[in-house]
Design an enzyme around this catalytic site. Structure first.
Site, PDB file in Angstrom:
ATOM      1  N   ASP A   1      16.035   6.996  -1.751  1.00 55.83           N
ATOM      2  CA  ASP A   1      15.714   7.798  -0.572  1.00 55.83           C
ATOM      3  C   ASP A   1      16.124   7.002   0.663  1.00 55.83           C
ATOM      4  OD1 ASP A   1      12.979   6.501   0.649  1.00 55.83           O
ATOM      5  OD2 ASP A   1      12.892   6.457  -1.540  1.00 55.83           O
TER       6      ASP A   1
ATOM      7  N   ASP B   1       6.752  14.613   2.717  1.00 62.27           N
ATOM      8  CA  ASP B   1       6.295  13.221   2.719  1.00 62.27           C
ATOM      9  C   ASP B   1       4.963  13.174   3.474  1.00 62.27           C
ATOM     10  OD1 ASP B   1       5.844  10.533   3.033  1.00 62.27           O
ATOM     11  OD2 ASP B   1       7.776  10.083   3.973  1.00 62.27           O
TER      12      ASP B   1
ATOM     13  N   GLU C   1       1.654  10.890   3.867  1.00 60.02           N
ATOM     14  CA  GLU C   1       1.142   9.552   3.580  1.00 60.02           C
ATOM     15  C   GLU C   1       0.475   8.987   4.825  1.00 60.02           C
ATOM     16  OE1 GLU C   1       4.244   6.393   3.626  1.00 60.02           O
ATOM     17  OE2 GLU C   1       5.687   8.060   3.489  1.00 60.02           O
TER      18      GLU C   1
END
Length: 281
Positions: free
Chosen positions: A80, A169, A171
């Protein structure tokens, strides 16, 4: 009755002098560089908005252990990338055995990766199966707004056999409080809002990238997305470890941020044909 004569100084109370000294010291402290925290909740080390990248909080919060042994079930190597990698040497990655990639496309509703075209198209042109990811900031706008922005700026999907569904994503917040100032139930609602909107826009269920410890802290270990959304687990150790509630297995695993060529390396939990199946939907 005491009389103050002209030309003589009036003595103040000793406590008043002490108070003035304390106030002066506090005033100086507040104006010193780094003494005050930013509006985002951090100090001078708070990164600029838009600079967040996948896994940037993993080592700080979960630590880092050994590397996977390479034994066991067949897995397919991936990477990534974000603007931090700049122009990526996709040829070198392909030669090293990397077969898939995810590229950061957007963050919030105001940031687009300036290297997106080179990274997203470059990985595709070298032969990789690739997808795009969105770095979520639930404190800046709604899940629906961010999913719409993502889908319109690189996060779309097409059934060409080479494009993976977009990834959310979600987090630790690099700009402030870990859970973006949201309660566990409010965080679940925000994520659901994003996922529902993304599927309505693209026809695909988004991949969820997260770490188990963050998921427990910020969603209360909610288990309602496991039946529909593939899990991309973040853990820099010899195994993926415990998974968040609702998922019996992981689809992808980010296992290091210090791999060869670009750093962030991942394993798809299966052979190449299963990766193709995920791309095809």
């Amino acid at each position: 009755m005491p009389v103050h004569r002209p030309g003589t100084a009036r003595r103040g109370h000793p406590a008043a002098g002490i108070l003035l000294a304390v106030l002066s010291a506090l005033s100086l402290l507040i104006t010193l560089p780094g003494a005050a925290q930013s509006a985002d909740g951090g100090g001078d080390d708070v990164p600029p908005r838009g600079s967040a990248r996948m896994g940037m909080g993993v080592v700080e919060h979960d630590g880092e252990g050994g590397r996977p042994s390479g034994g066991g079930a067949v897995q397919t190597e991936g990477v990534d990338v974000s603007s931090h990698q700049g122009n990526v040497n996709w040829s070198a990655l392909w030669t090293s055995g990397v077969k898939w990639s995810y590229v950061k496309a957007t963050e919030s509703t105001s940031y687009k990766n300036p290297y997106f075209a080179q990274q997203y198209n470059g990985s595709y042109n070298i032969g990789m199966i690739r997808g795009a990811y969105h770095f979520a900031t639930p404190d800046t706008s709604s899940g629906a707004a961010q999913a719409t922005y993502f889908a319109s700026n690189g996060g779309g999907w097409s059934r060409d056999g080479r494009t993976l569904p977009g990834a959310l994503d979600i987090e630790w917040n690099p700009y402030g409080a870990a859970c973006f100032g949201k309660s566990q139930s409010a965080m679940v609602d925000w994520i659901r809002d994003f996922l529902t909107t993304y599927k309505a826009r693209t026809g695909r269920d988004a991949v969820i990238y997260t770490a188990t410890s963050w998921w427990k802290q910020c969603t209360g270990n909610y288990g309602g997305f496991g039946a529909t959304n593939p899990l991309w687990i973040a853990r820099y150790n010899t195994s993926p470890g415990e998974l968040p509630a609702g998922w019996g297995f992981h689809t992808m695993w980010q296992y290091t941020s210090s791999g060869p060529i670009v750093g962030d390396h991942n394993k798809f939990n299966g052979a190449y044909d299963r990766l193709q199946a995920l791309a095809n939907g």
